[in-house]
Design a protein around this motif. Structure first.
Motif, PDB file in Angstrom:
ATOM      1  N   GLU A 197      29.891   1.824 -65.588  1.00 56.54           N
ATOM      2  CA  GLU A 197      31.025   1.400 -64.779  1.00 56.54           C
ATOM      3  C   GLU A 197      30.575   1.146 -63.349  1.00 56.54           C
ATOM      4  OE1 GLU A 197      32.048   3.729 -62.280  1.00 56.54           O
ATOM      5  OE2 GLU A 197      30.755   5.277 -63.061  1.00 56.54           O
ATOM      6  N   GLY A 198      29.414   0.561 -63.200  1.00 52.94           N
ATOM      7  CA  GLY A 198      28.911   0.231 -61.882  1.00 52.94           C
ATOM      8  C   GLY A 198      27.794   1.147 -61.417  1.00 52.94           C
ATOM      9  N   HIS A 255      30.305  -6.310 -77.776  1.00 53.27           N
ATOM     10  CA  HIS A 255      30.526  -5.983 -76.380  1.00 53.27           C
ATOM     11  C   HIS A 255      32.013  -5.734 -76.192  1.00 53.27           C
ATOM     12  CE1 HIS A 255      30.912 -10.417 -76.186  1.00 53.27           C
ATOM     13  NE2 HIS A 255      31.809 -10.171 -75.267  1.00 53.27           N
ATOM     14  N   GLN A 256      32.305  -4.794 -75.306  1.00 55.41           N
ATOM     15  CA  GLN A 256      33.676  -4.383 -75.051  1.00 55.41           C
ATOM     16  C   GLN A 256      33.812  -4.110 -73.577  1.00 55.41           C
ATOM     17  OE1 GLN A 256      35.300  -1.262 -73.804  1.00 55.41           O
ATOM     18  NE2 GLN A 256      36.066  -0.309 -75.673  1.00 55.41           N
ATOM     19  N   GLY A 257      34.967  -4.373 -73.041  1.00 53.83           N
ATOM     20  CA  GLY A 257      35.224  -4.067 -71.645  1.00 53.83           C
ATOM     21  C   GLY A 257      36.673  -3.693 -71.440  1.00 53.83           C
ATOM     22  N   HIS A 258      36.900  -2.870 -70.439  1.00 59.03           N
ATOM     23  CA  HIS A 258      38.267  -2.541 -70.059  1.00 59.03           C
ATOM     24  C   HIS A 258      38.285  -2.060 -68.614  1.00 59.03           C
ATOM     25  CE1 HIS A 258      36.907   1.514 -71.247  1.00 59.03           C
ATOM     26  NE2 HIS A 258      37.836   1.961 -70.430  1.00 59.03           N
ATOM     27  N   PHE A 259      39.473  -2.030 -68.061  1.00 62.43           N
ATOM     28  CA  PHE A 259      39.693  -1.609 -66.692  1.00 62.43           C
ATOM     29  C   PHE A 259      40.643  -0.432 -66.735  1.00 62.43           C
ATOM     30  CE2 PHE A 259      41.862  -1.850 -62.580  1.00 62.43           C
ATOM     31  CZ  PHE A 259      40.777  -1.966 -61.724  1.00 62.43           C
ATOM     32  N   VAL A 281      38.570   1.246 -62.234  1.00 67.76           N
ATOM     33  CA  VAL A 281      37.150   1.104 -62.562  1.00 67.76           C
ATOM     34  C   VAL A 281      37.016   0.183 -63.765  1.00 67.76           C
ATOM     35  CG1 VAL A 281      35.078   2.331 -63.343  1.00 67.76           C
ATOM     36  CG2 VAL A 281      36.618   3.419 -61.710  1.00 67.76           C
ATOM     37  N   GLY A 282      36.083  -0.764 -63.690  1.00 72.03           N
ATOM     38  CA  GLY A 282      35.795  -1.627 -64.822  1.00 72.03           C
ATOM     39  C   GLY A 282      34.659  -1.045 -65.644  1.00 72.03           C
ATOM     40  N   TRP A 283      34.832  -0.996 -66.945  1.00 71.18           N
ATOM     41  CA  TRP A 283      33.837  -0.447 -67.861  1.00 71.18           C
ATOM     42  C   TRP A 283      33.304  -1.543 -68.757  1.00 71.18           C
ATOM     43  CZ3 TRP A 283      32.309   4.674 -68.019  1.00 71.18           C
ATOM     44  CH2 TRP A 283      33.052   5.556 -67.236  1.00 71.18           C
TER      45      TRP A 283
END
Length: 183
Positions: free
Chosen positions: A82-83, A132-136, A140-142
């Motif tokens: 997450e960064g 691949h997966q992403g969420h906020f 925080v963006g993951w």
């Protein structure tokens, strides 16, 4: 002297294989723990699942199971962050293919993911995925990337996608789409 962009634009792109839409599942009526694609034509060599989902309840891992198998027949690995510094996790054996994680999602935040399944009809090799997966969440963006294998050579006839934590449910309006490439 012609510039490179001019030269490139004078050639037509070669047509390649494309994905066909097979099935779309939208969670409606009431929340569920998982959805299952069970109408998979044997004419497709590769499959892709795309999801735009939200979950309610506790934090959960997202998973895939193939052909209804929930025994310890899977292996998976993941890199996420997450960064900050990335974290690597791995599990073998496992009773599912891991495709990411979300904290408590009792909010408007949604998870987006893409999962590619290769050589799904080949009965001479174990099955593999990449995702691949992403969420906020919580400002925080993951991002999650990884792969998994099913230690089985059977052709894929069904795919279950869901929230591993049994107290977490996919919310109404979550959408899952299955695509196929004939190759």
């Amino acid at each position: 002297m012609p510039i490179l962009g001019t030269i490139a634009s004078s050639y037509a792109a070669a047509a390649g294989p494309s994905f066909d839409s097979i099935e779309t599942i939208t969670v409606g009526g009431s929340s569920v723990q998982s959805v299952t694609f069970s109408t998979i034509p044997s004419t497709y060599k590769h499959l892709r699942i795309m999801g735009n989902a939200a979950a309610q309840g506790n934090a959960t891992d997202w998973y895939i199971r193939l052909n209804g198998v929930s025994s310890n027949a899977y292996n998976w690995h993941c890199l996420y962050g997450e960064g900050g510094s990335p974290v690597q996790i791995y599990q073998a054996p496992s009773n599912h293919m891991y495709i990411g994680y979300t904290d408590n999602m009792d909010s408007p935040y949604r998870v987006g993911f893409t999962v590619d399944l290769t050589d799904v009809q080949n009965t001479n090799k174990n099955k593999t995925i990449r995702y691949h997966q992403g969420h906020f969440a919580a400002d925080v963006g993951w991002t999650f990337v990884g792969g998994a294998s099913w230690i089985n050579t059977a052709a894929i006839t069904s795919i279950e996608v869901g929230a591993l934590n049994t107290s977490t449910k996919l919310t109404v309006g979550s959408v899952f789409a299955l695509y196929g490439m004939k190759g």
